[in-house]
Each structure stands twice: as C-alpha cells, then as structure tokens.
Motif scaffolding. Structure first.
Motif, PDB file in Angstrom:
ATOM      1  N   THR A 101      57.672  25.058 -56.526  1.00  0.00           N
ATOM      2  CA  THR A 101      58.262  23.732 -56.404  1.00  0.00           C
ATOM      3  C   THR A 101      58.036  23.017 -55.189  1.00  0.00           C
ATOM      4  O   THR A 101      58.327  21.637 -55.151  1.00  0.00           O
ATOM      5  CB  THR A 101      59.597  23.633 -56.975  1.00  0.00           C
ATOM      6  OG1 THR A 101      60.491  24.566 -56.181  1.00  0.00           O
ATOM      7  CG2 THR A 101      59.966  24.270 -58.265  1.00  0.00           C
ATOM      8  N   ASP A 102      57.602  23.732 -54.270  1.00  0.00           N
ATOM      9  CA  ASP A 102      57.226  23.067 -52.948  1.00  0.00           C
ATOM     10  C   ASP A 102      56.057  22.699 -53.044  1.00  0.00           C
ATOM     11  O   ASP A 102      55.007  23.422 -52.574  1.00  0.00           O
ATOM     12  CB  ASP A 102      57.521  24.242 -51.799  1.00  0.00           C
ATOM     13  CG  ASP A 102      57.484  23.781 -50.427  1.00  0.00           C
ATOM     14  OD1 ASP A 102      57.019  22.419 -50.271  1.00  0.00           O
ATOM     15  OD2 ASP A 102      57.875  24.502 -49.363  1.00  0.00           O
ATOM     16  N   VAL A 103      55.788  21.652 -53.379  1.00  0.00           N
ATOM     17  CA  VAL A 103      54.312  21.224 -53.588  1.00  0.00           C
ATOM     18  C   VAL A 103      53.571  21.120 -52.490  1.00  0.00           C
ATOM     19  O   VAL A 103      52.412  21.513 -52.162  1.00  0.00           O
ATOM     20  CB  VAL A 103      54.395  19.725 -54.350  1.00  0.00           C
ATOM     21  CG1 VAL A 103      52.886  19.412 -54.527  1.00  0.00           C
ATOM     22  CG2 VAL A 103      55.207  19.867 -55.620  1.00  0.00           C
ATOM     23  N   ALA A 115      54.464  21.870 -62.929  1.00  0.00           N
ATOM     24  CA  ALA A 115      53.028  21.945 -63.288  1.00  0.00           C
ATOM     25  C   ALA A 115      52.586  20.690 -62.998  1.00  0.00           C
ATOM     26  O   ALA A 115      51.222  20.571 -62.461  1.00  0.00           O
ATOM     27  CB  ALA A 115      52.939  22.642 -64.442  1.00  0.00           C
ATOM     28  N   GLY A 116      52.901  19.623 -63.584  1.00  0.00           N
ATOM     29  CA  GLY A 116      52.440  18.265 -63.510  1.00  0.00           C
ATOM     30  C   GLY A 116      52.260  18.058 -61.965  1.00  0.00           C
ATOM     31  O   GLY A 116      51.104  17.254 -61.562  1.00  0.00           O
ATOM     32  N   ALA A 117      53.157  18.062 -61.190  1.00  0.00           N
ATOM     33  CA  ALA A 117      53.117  18.224 -59.516  1.00  0.00           C
ATOM     34  C   ALA A 117      52.112  18.940 -59.084  1.00  0.00           C
ATOM     35  O   ALA A 117      51.234  18.337 -58.118  1.00  0.00           O
ATOM     36  CB  ALA A 117      54.327  18.302 -59.045  1.00  0.00           C
ATOM     37  N   LEU A 118      51.926  20.032 -59.438  1.00  0.00           N
ATOM     38  CA  LEU A 118      50.882  21.036 -59.012  1.00  0.00           C
ATOM     39  C   LEU A 118      49.420  20.485 -59.115  1.00  0.00           C
ATOM     40  O   LEU A 118      48.447  20.695 -58.625  1.00  0.00           O
ATOM     41  CB  LEU A 118      51.170  22.424 -59.252  1.00  0.00           C
ATOM     42  CG  LEU A 118      52.213  23.412 -58.544  1.00  0.00           C
ATOM     43  CD1 LEU A 118      52.165  24.675 -58.836  1.00  0.00           C
ATOM     44  CD2 LEU A 118      52.222  22.960 -57.195  1.00  0.00           C
ATOM     45  N   LEU A 119      49.455  19.974 -60.460  1.00  0.00           N
ATOM     46  CA  LEU A 119      48.159  19.422 -60.844  1.00  0.00           C
ATOM     47  C   LEU A 119      47.775  18.345 -59.856  1.00  0.00           C
ATOM     48  O   LEU A 119      46.510  18.332 -59.456  1.00  0.00           O
ATOM     49  CB  LEU A 119      47.913  19.061 -62.069  1.00  0.00           C
ATOM     50  CG  LEU A 119      48.286  20.023 -63.311  1.00  0.00           C
ATOM     51  CD1 LEU A 119      48.331  19.764 -64.640  1.00  0.00           C
ATOM     52  CD2 LEU A 119      47.050  21.039 -63.401  1.00  0.00           C
ATOM     53  N   ALA A 120      48.588  17.369 -59.701  1.00  0.00           N
ATOM     54  CA  ALA A 120      48.443  16.224 -58.630  1.00  0.00           C
ATOM     55  C   ALA A 120      47.972  16.974 -57.341  1.00  0.00           C
ATOM     56  O   ALA A 120      46.958  16.465 -56.506  1.00  0.00           O
ATOM     57  CB  ALA A 120      49.383  15.400 -58.573  1.00  0.00           C
ATOM     58  N   ALA A 121      48.589  17.937 -56.856  1.00  0.00           N
ATOM     59  CA  ALA A 121      48.279  18.693 -55.594  1.00  0.00           C
ATOM     60  C   ALA A 121      46.863  19.162 -55.688  1.00  0.00           C
ATOM     61  O   ALA A 121      46.137  19.124 -54.497  1.00  0.00           O
ATOM     62  CB  ALA A 121      49.413  19.726 -55.393  1.00  0.00           C
ATOM     63  N   ALA A 122      46.405  19.815 -56.845  1.00  0.00           N
ATOM     64  CA  ALA A 122      45.096  20.544 -57.038  1.00  0.00           C
ATOM     65  C   ALA A 122      44.228  19.382 -56.755  1.00  0.00           C
ATOM     66  O   ALA A 122      43.030  19.597 -55.956  1.00  0.00           O
ATOM     67  CB  ALA A 122      44.990  21.007 -58.214  1.00  0.00           C
ATOM     68  N   ASP A 171      52.623  21.740 -73.829  1.00  0.00           N
ATOM     69  CA  ASP A 171      52.089  20.583 -74.554  1.00  0.00           C
ATOM     70  C   ASP A 171      52.007  19.317 -73.547  1.00  0.00           C
ATOM     71  O   ASP A 171      50.938  18.556 -73.390  1.00  0.00           O
ATOM     72  CB  ASP A 171      52.685  20.267 -76.010  1.00  0.00           C
ATOM     73  CG  ASP A 171      51.662  19.524 -76.671  1.00  0.00           C
ATOM     74  OD1 ASP A 171      50.522  19.849 -76.715  1.00  0.00           O
ATOM     75  OD2 ASP A 171      52.270  18.414 -77.355  1.00  0.00           O
ATOM     76  N   ARG A 172      53.321  19.315 -73.113  1.00  0.00           N
ATOM     77  CA  ARG A 172      53.041  17.889 -72.099  1.00  0.00           C
ATOM     78  C   ARG A 172      52.203  18.444 -70.830  1.00  0.00           C
ATOM     79  O   ARG A 172      51.823  17.413 -70.302  1.00  0.00           O
ATOM     80  CB  ARG A 172      54.719  17.790 -71.605  1.00  0.00           C
ATOM     81  CG  ARG A 172      55.545  17.177 -72.878  1.00  0.00           C
ATOM     82  CD  ARG A 172      56.840  16.711 -72.262  1.00  0.00           C
ATOM     83  NE  ARG A 172      57.740  17.665 -71.839  1.00  0.00           N
ATOM     84  CZ  ARG A 172      58.331  18.324 -72.668  1.00  0.00           C
ATOM     85  NH1 ARG A 172      58.835  18.193 -74.078  1.00  0.00           N
ATOM     86  NH2 ARG A 172      59.333  19.254 -72.065  1.00  0.00           N
ATOM     87  N   VAL A 173      52.339  19.535 -70.322  1.00  0.00           N
ATOM     88  CA  VAL A 173      51.435  19.629 -69.159  1.00  0.00           C
ATOM     89  C   VAL A 173      49.941  19.564 -69.420  1.00  0.00           C
ATOM     90  O   VAL A 173      49.045  19.015 -68.752  1.00  0.00           O
ATOM     91  CB  VAL A 173      51.532  21.206 -68.615  1.00  0.00           C
ATOM     92  CG1 VAL A 173      50.709  21.509 -67.573  1.00  0.00           C
ATOM     93  CG2 VAL A 173      53.155  21.340 -68.011  1.00  0.00           C
ATOM     94  N   GLU A 174      49.458  20.099 -70.800  1.00  0.00           N
ATOM     95  CA  GLU A 174      48.073  19.780 -71.164  1.00  0.00           C
ATOM     96  C   GLU A 174      47.937  18.371 -71.233  1.00  0.00           C
ATOM     97  O   GLU A 174      46.753  18.131 -70.941  1.00  0.00           O
ATOM     98  CB  GLU A 174      47.940  20.505 -72.666  1.00  0.00           C
ATOM     99  CG  GLU A 174      48.009  21.995 -72.588  1.00  0.00           C
ATOM    100  CD  GLU A 174      47.491  22.528 -73.874  1.00  0.00           C
ATOM    101  OE1 GLU A 174      46.776  21.862 -74.597  1.00  0.00           O
ATOM    102  OE2 GLU A 174      48.048  23.812 -74.195  1.00  0.00           O
ATOM    103  N   GLU A 175      48.855  17.547 -71.731  1.00  0.00           N
ATOM    104  CA  GLU A 175      48.613  15.828 -71.821  1.00  0.00           C
ATOM    105  C   GLU A 175      48.285  15.556 -70.327  1.00  0.00           C
ATOM    106  O   GLU A 175      47.199  14.712 -70.030  1.00  0.00           O
ATOM    107  CB  GLU A 175      49.756  15.446 -72.402  1.00  0.00           C
ATOM    108  CG  GLU A 175      49.542  13.798 -72.756  1.00  0.00           C
ATOM    109  CD  GLU A 175      50.625  13.298 -73.269  1.00  0.00           C
ATOM    110  OE1 GLU A 175      50.458  11.968 -73.653  1.00  0.00           O
ATOM    111  OE2 GLU A 175      51.617  13.860 -73.403  1.00  0.00           O
ATOM    112  N   VAL A 176      49.081  15.953 -69.248  1.00  0.00           N
ATOM    113  CA  VAL A 176      49.069  15.562 -67.953  1.00  0.00           C
ATOM    114  C   VAL A 176      47.536  15.900 -67.379  1.00  0.00           C
ATOM    115  O   VAL A 176      46.924  15.324 -66.826  1.00  0.00           O
ATOM    116  CB  VAL A 176      50.106  16.106 -67.161  1.00  0.00           C
ATOM    117  CG1 VAL A 176      49.694  15.893 -65.599  1.00  0.00           C
ATOM    118  CG2 VAL A 176      51.461  15.503 -67.443  1.00  0.00           C
TER     119      VAL A 176
END
Length: 285
Positions: free
Chosen positions: A52-54, A82-89, A117-122
């Motif tokens: 959670t520490d992005v 997970a959505g925040a980590l995808l943005a970080a990636a 399912d929501r993470v897959e959408e993000v």
C-alpha cells in the motif's frame, strides 16, 4: 529483471522458483523483513515493502522487464491497492504486467472474486502491456489436511459432497505464470488455469485414501452460524466462497493451461505422489 509481489506467500514463492528454473533474475517483494531463505536460495533479490506504500513499491519497479502482481489473499484493499500499483507500474516504465486473478472473477457472490474483476477492468484501461492468469482452486489446498486425514480417515468438506472442483497444481500455475512473464505474443490475453479433473469431495477422499494407504471418507462439514459481517472481510469471503462452491462447484477446462505449458496438466494423483507421507501412513500400490 522480473518483480514478483507477495513473494513470501506460497504462490509468489512458487512463481519465483519457476522463474529461477528459467534463469530469470527476480526481485521478490515480501511483506516483512524476516529472513526468507527459501527465496534467497533461488538467487532472488528479496526486498520488504508494504504494497500500500505506492511510492516505495514504485521505486522497486524502475527498469523492470515485467511485474507479476499478486495481492495478498482475502484483503479488502485489493481493488484499490492493486489499481494504484498498476498506475505505479506505468510511471516506472514496467515492460509487461501479469496479474494473478482467479477463475470466474465475475462471480460477484464472492467478494474477493469481484475485487479481482475490478482490477482486471482497471488493467484493461491502464495502457500497460498486460496478461491475466486466472487459476482455479489449488490441489495444494489439501496438503495441510494430510496428517489429520491419515489419523482420522475423514476428509471434512465445507463445500458439500456433490459439486466438483477442477483442482490445479500450484507448480503448473507457477510454470504458466513464468510463460506469461517471458514469452512474446500473449499481450491482452486472459488465461484460465484449471486442473484436468473435476473432482467431488468423495473422489478427492478416494485419491487421498490411495495415497495414505487407508480408507478415507468425505464428510459434509456444513458451516455453522450466519455469514460473517462485512467488517470480517476474510471470514465473509471464505464462507461465501464455500457456499458458492456448495451450490455451483468450481470447475473449468484445462485446455488453456495445457496450451501454455506445452504438456498435460498434473492430475490430483500426480500432486499427491510428490508429497511426503505423514508419519505412520503407508502408500497402497
């Protein structure tokens, strides 16, 4: 270099091992600073970080060829975290992301499935090069019961006795993850990972009996009491999951997994054959 999150768990460790067998360099992100000899023995760069520490995780992603994103199981913060980590990636320039999802994420009766399912959408709208792996329930889920089953001859089934699960060996899941992390031509794909046999609890008990050298009987362990409240997220998820399995089972086709692996998927019997027997048990042959 490939980054694997939640690498201290059994799935993450298995993925690290599969990548090591391919000669890949791995950064294993774990949840605490305690020693991880099982990972350092595989040559992994083991780094503790709070997912959670992005900002902290983003610094670990810089220059990574790929990220295998596992979020800790039954965590209510998965969709947001997970959505925040995808943005970080994306900001870190990660070359490829593979997300560890679940078979049937659209089954919204199970909250932890709905979160994935929501993470897959993000992920789909992230602009990243991505793949998704959707495993079924693990054959390994029964390993911890071997000693009790050997002693009592009983397999307690909280999902009843009639519906089946397509149990998948974690080694096959990890090998499939390694393919998705390293092979070309798979971007934008969602890949199911189900075992080759839909097995009911009585059929699982029969396999366990053959391996343990004694009769094993499946018994219906009907959950007691009401469904836990939302504030007990993990307990609620487990109960709703088993209620769903009791009503519908949890099965899938092995065809996609076997195409990724280039070989047959391991059966439940194959999985049991690789396990060390509890003290006092004997194998029937």
């Amino acid at each position: 270099m490939i980054v694997v999150t939640a690498a201290g768990g059994r799935t993450g460790a298995a993925v690290v091992r599969a990548l090591w067998s391919r000669g890949e360099r791995v950064r294993a992100v774990v949840g605490s600073g305690r020693p991880r000899p099982e990972l350092t023995a595989l040559g992994a760069d083991v780094v503790p970080a709070d997912l959670t520490d992005v900002a902290a995780v983003e610094s670990l992603l810089a220059g990574a060829d790929a990220l295998y994103l596992i979020w800790p199981n039954f965590d209510p913060g998965e969709a947001t975290g997970a959505g925040a980590l995808l943005a970080a990636a994306g900001r870190a320039g990660v070359g490829r992301v593979v997300y560890h999802s679940v078979l049937r994420p659209q089954a919204r009766a199970m909250p932890h499935h709905a979160a994935k399912d929501r993470v897959e959408e993000v992920l789909d709208g992230s602009g990243l090069r991505w793949r998704v792996l959707q495993p079924c329930a693990y054959a390994d889920n029964f390993d911890g019961q071997l000693t009790e089953v050997a002693a009592t001859g009983l397999l307690r089934s909280p999902w009843g006795l009639e519906r089946a699960q397509s149990l998948v060996d974690l080694r096959d899941v990890a090998d499939a993850a390694a393919v998705l992390l390293t092979d070309e031509g798979l971007d934008g794909g969602t890949f199911e990972a189900a075992g080759p046999q839909p097995l009911t609890a009585p059929q699982i008990a029969e396999h366990l009996g053959a391996r343990l050298g004694r009769e094993v009987r499946a018994v219906d362990a009907v959950p007691d009491g009401p469904v836990p409240p939302p504030e007990d997220y993990a307990g609620r998820c487990r109960r709703l999951m088993f209620d769903h399995y009791r009503a519908h089972g949890f099965i899938g086709s092995p065809r996609v997994l076997e195409a990724l692996l280039g070989r047959p998927a391991r059966t439940f019997a194959d999985h049991l054959d690789a396990l060390e027997l509890p003290s006092g048990a004997r194998e029937l042959r």
